[in-house]
Design an enzyme around this catalytic site. Structure first.
Site, mmCIF file in Angstrom:
data_model
loop_
_atom_site.group_PDB
_atom_site.id
_atom_site.type_symbol
_atom_site.label_atom_id
_atom_site.label_comp_id
_atom_site.label_asym_id
_atom_site.label_seq_id
_atom_site.Cartn_x
_atom_site.Cartn_y
_atom_site.Cartn_z
ATOM 1 N N ARG A 85 0.820 -1.222 0.000
ATOM 2 C CA ARG A 85 0.000 0.000 0.000
ATOM 3 C C ARG A 85 0.845 1.259 0.000
ATOM 4 O O ARG A 85 0.416 2.293 -0.516
ATOM 5 C CB ARG A 85 -0.971 -0.012 1.181
ATOM 6 N N GLU A 134 6.878 -8.819 16.030
ATOM 7 C CA GLU A 134 6.396 -9.338 17.317
ATOM 8 C C GLU A 134 6.722 -10.827 17.438
ATOM 9 O O GLU A 134 7.130 -11.297 18.489
ATOM 10 C CB GLU A 134 4.893 -9.102 17.425
#
Length: 185
Positions: free
Chosen positions: A73, A110
């Site tokens: 994007r 993460e």
């Protein structure tokens, strides 16, 4: 949102309210996540143009030579901002997607890690580069992209986002840069 052939825009004075063109999708891609969908904004030409104009405005006339953005994007906004600023566009891609000699950087996620790459000759040493992306969340990807551009000799002139998710504190990883966000949640 407007209907094809019948455009109606949500305005405040003479300014388009970009936030009204971001659709909230709860529990996507997984339960507990509120996804901010930019496709309504992209689908309205005047609204998309207003977003690009606003992202580029502060950097017009500032000597920006290149705009860099991370797939996917980020490419939508980065390439349009580059065209608006009459600057070159630098695609920052996932590992293995670029055909020429690359420089890469690996960063922690993460759970695990990721690697992004750029062509080694994407920008000449000392070139002023504006980083552009659609969304600032945790900041890890854009931080890595900035380090990568600096690694090949570029100078980060600023970073601009369409949306910033303030609760995730991604801005904390970008303290050494000038950062602008059009919409903050």
């Amino acid at each position: 949102m407007g209907v094809k052939g019948k455009r109606s825009y949500i305005m405040s004075g003479d300014k388009i309210v970009l936030e009204k063109y971001i659709r909230d999708i709860p529990d996507w891609p997984k339960k507990g996540i509120l996804f901010r969908d930019i496709t309504p904004l992209l689908g309205e030409p005047s609204v998309f143009r207003a977003a690009i104009d606003t992202m580029a405005a502060e950097y017009t006339g500032k000597g920006i030579q290149y705009v860099a953005a991370v797939e996917a994007r980020g490419f939508i906004f980065g390439s349009a901002v580059a065209a608006k600023l009459n600057a070159g566009f630098v695609p920052v891609r996932k590992k293995g997607k670029l055909p020429f000699k690359t420089e890469s950087i690996t960063y922690d996620l993460e759970y695990g890690s990721n690697t992004v790459e750029v062509h080694k000759d994407a920008v000449p040493a000392g070139a002023k580069v504006l980083m552009v992306d659609d969304l600032l969340a945790t900041g890890g990807t854009i931080e890595a992209a900035c380090k990568l551009i600096e690694k090949i000799g570029g100078e980060i002139a600023g970073i601009v986002f369409l949306i910033e998710l303030t609760g995730l504190k991604g801005i904390d990883k970008l303290k050494k840069y000038e950062v602008k966000s059009l919409i903050k949640y």
